[in-house]
Scaffold this active site. Structure first.
Site, PDB file in Angstrom:
ATOM      1  N   GLY A 194      37.484  44.697  46.611  1.00  0.00           N
ATOM      2  CA  GLY A 194      37.234  45.878  45.840  1.00  0.00           C
ATOM      3  C   GLY A 194      36.103  46.697  46.047  1.00  0.00           C
ATOM      4  O   GLY A 194      35.199  46.187  46.578  1.00  0.00           O
TER       5      GLY A 194
ATOM      6  N   GLY B 280      39.939  41.602  46.065  1.00  0.00           N
ATOM      7  CA  GLY B 280      41.044  42.558  46.124  1.00  0.00           C
ATOM      8  C   GLY B 280      41.870  42.381  47.147  1.00  0.00           C
ATOM      9  O   GLY B 280      43.257  42.765  47.202  1.00  0.00           O
TER      10      GLY B 280
ATOM     11  N   GLU C  87      34.378  35.323  43.271  1.00  0.00           N
ATOM     12  CA  GLU C  87      33.702  36.130  42.279  1.00  0.00           C
ATOM     13  C   GLU C  87      32.628  35.283  41.313  1.00  0.00           C
ATOM     14  O   GLU C  87      32.013  35.998  40.668  1.00  0.00           O
ATOM     15  CB  GLU C  87      34.952  36.806  41.121  1.00  0.00           C
ATOM     16  CG  GLU C  87      35.893  37.834  41.877  1.00  0.00           C
ATOM     17  CD  GLU C  87      36.891  37.441  42.908  1.00  0.00           C
ATOM     18  OE1 GLU C  87      37.438  38.263  43.537  1.00  0.00           O
ATOM     19  OE2 GLU C  87      36.889  36.025  43.136  1.00  0.00           O
TER      20      GLU C  87
ATOM     21  N   ASP D 134      40.047  38.011  39.600  1.00  0.00           N
ATOM     22  CA  ASP D 134      40.920  39.048  38.977  1.00  0.00           C
ATOM     23  C   ASP D 134      42.252  39.119  40.010  1.00  0.00           C
ATOM     24  O   ASP D 134      42.484  38.250  40.919  1.00  0.00           O
ATOM     25  CB  ASP D 134      40.433  40.013  38.420  1.00  0.00           C
ATOM     26  CG  ASP D 134      39.808  41.055  39.363  1.00  0.00           C
ATOM     27  OD1 ASP D 134      39.498  40.347  40.522  1.00  0.00           O
ATOM     28  OD2 ASP D 134      39.542  42.218  39.058  1.00  0.00           O
TER      29      ASP D 134
END
Length: 348
Positions: free
Chosen positions: A65, A114, A137, A145
């Site tokens: 992302g 992402g 992450e 996520d």
């Protein structure tokens, strides 16, 4: 519309092609909105029977992302624009997960963060010799996520927990072995696969099978028993202790890797995965992940992790709390707590 993602139809298939090569096709908010709009339109169009998801040129399928936007938000607007990005990105993840028509993701390159979030909901996930799959992450103080809690926690053999904590990168053959990919094709066959799918969207499985080849042996398979043993606990301290007590080189290497990661993120990930396994639907998982995201975005570790790994590239993050023991149950409770009713995440 944005020129950072191309959205058009070929034959009987919709085609979404990510087009930010300099950023390895990392997702921006505009790209998420464009993809969502394209999918919504095709859902109502009987002429479109399947969707192809790939990238334009370059090494990435999708490297994640918009980390710069998120860091800027954490430092300058109290997380407001970052939360807006997460909210709509997660809506896209959920929209893809629930999509009625088959989506084929071609993970031909770097597939991280992402990128994992838009690949894993797809019915067909094609790996190649160029695939590099990871959820890194813990190295930047965020958390796994975009539905990682759902997808990775269900891999079995504690493989998802291992990937989330260590940020390990899997190649295409490892992705196929782990069930992350459904097919393994040589990159040179992808153009043919896409052309045939656009012509015969009712034959996707057969087309991919015909063009598949046997990948090299999956290296991670040799460590599967070790991973299942050492990463068995949902308590981070237990995992570290298990690795410390083993005198093989592999354990020492994984322990050294974990020592560089955000203790907060590692504990969040273990709890996230444990809770996700008790959830009945993907929407509830995304609701939980949005609660986490809205909190960890503005905690010290994220801005510091991005500084150390991406901005300054010094790779010397000063985590806060600095130790696993310093990450209390109270802190975790506050990260996972419900949001005010008008701020909770909702599907599109």
């Amino acid at each position: 519309m944005t020129d950072e993602v191309h959205i058009h139809t070929h034959g009987r298939a919709g085609h979404i092609s990510l087009n930010r090569p300099k950023a390895l096709h990392a997702l921006t908010l505009d790209m998420c909105h464009a993809m969502s709009a394209g999918l919504a339109k095709w859902a109502e169009d009987d002429a479109v029977e399947a969707v192809i998801l790939d990238h334009a040129e370059g090494r990435g399928f999708c490297a994640g992302g918009d980390i710069n936007l998120l860091r800027h938000s954490a430092l300058n607007d109290g997380g407001k624009s970052g939360r807006a990005f997460f909210h709509d990105e997660y809506q896209l993840n959920h929209q893809m997960f629930e999509y009625a028509k088959p989506i084929v993701a071609f993970m031909d390159g770097i597939t991280m963060g992402g990128g994992v979030g838009i690949a894993m909901p797809c019915k067909y996930r094609v790996a190649t010799e160029n695939t590099r799959f990871a959820m890194p992450e813990t190295g930047i103080g965020l958390f796994p996520d975009v539905g990682g809690g759902w997808h990775l926690s269900r891999l079995g053999g504690r493989l998802g927990q291992f990937l989330a904590l260590t940020g390990a990168r899997l190649d295409g053959s490892e992705c196929l072995w782990a069930g992350i990919a459904t097919h393994y094709l040589p990159a040179e066959k992808l153009a043919e696969a896409k052309a045939r799918i656009a012509e015969h969207p009712d034959r996707i499985a057969g087309i991919l099978s015909e063009l598949s080849e046997t990948p090299p042996p999956a290296r991670i398979e040799a460590n599967a028993e070790r991973i299942a043993k050492h990463f068995a606990s949902d308590r981070y301290e237990d995992i570290l202790e298990s690795l410390e007590l083993d005198d093989i080189e592999w354990a020492a290497k994984e322990l050294a890797t974990l020592r560089t990661k955000s203790p907060q993120t590692c504990k969040v990930a273990l709890r996230q995965f444990a809770e996700s396994q008790n959830l009945d639907n993907f929407a509830d998982n995304m609701k939980m992940e949005y609660r986490i995201a809205s909190r960890v975005l503005i905690r010290p570790d994220f801005a510091e992790g991005v500084r150390a790994v991406i901005v300054d590239k010094t790779h010397d993050p000063k985590w806060d709390p600095a130790t696993p023991e310093g990450v209390s149950e109270e802190l975790l409770d506050s990260i996972f707590a419900p949001l005010p009713a008008n701020e909770e995440w909702k599907p599109l």
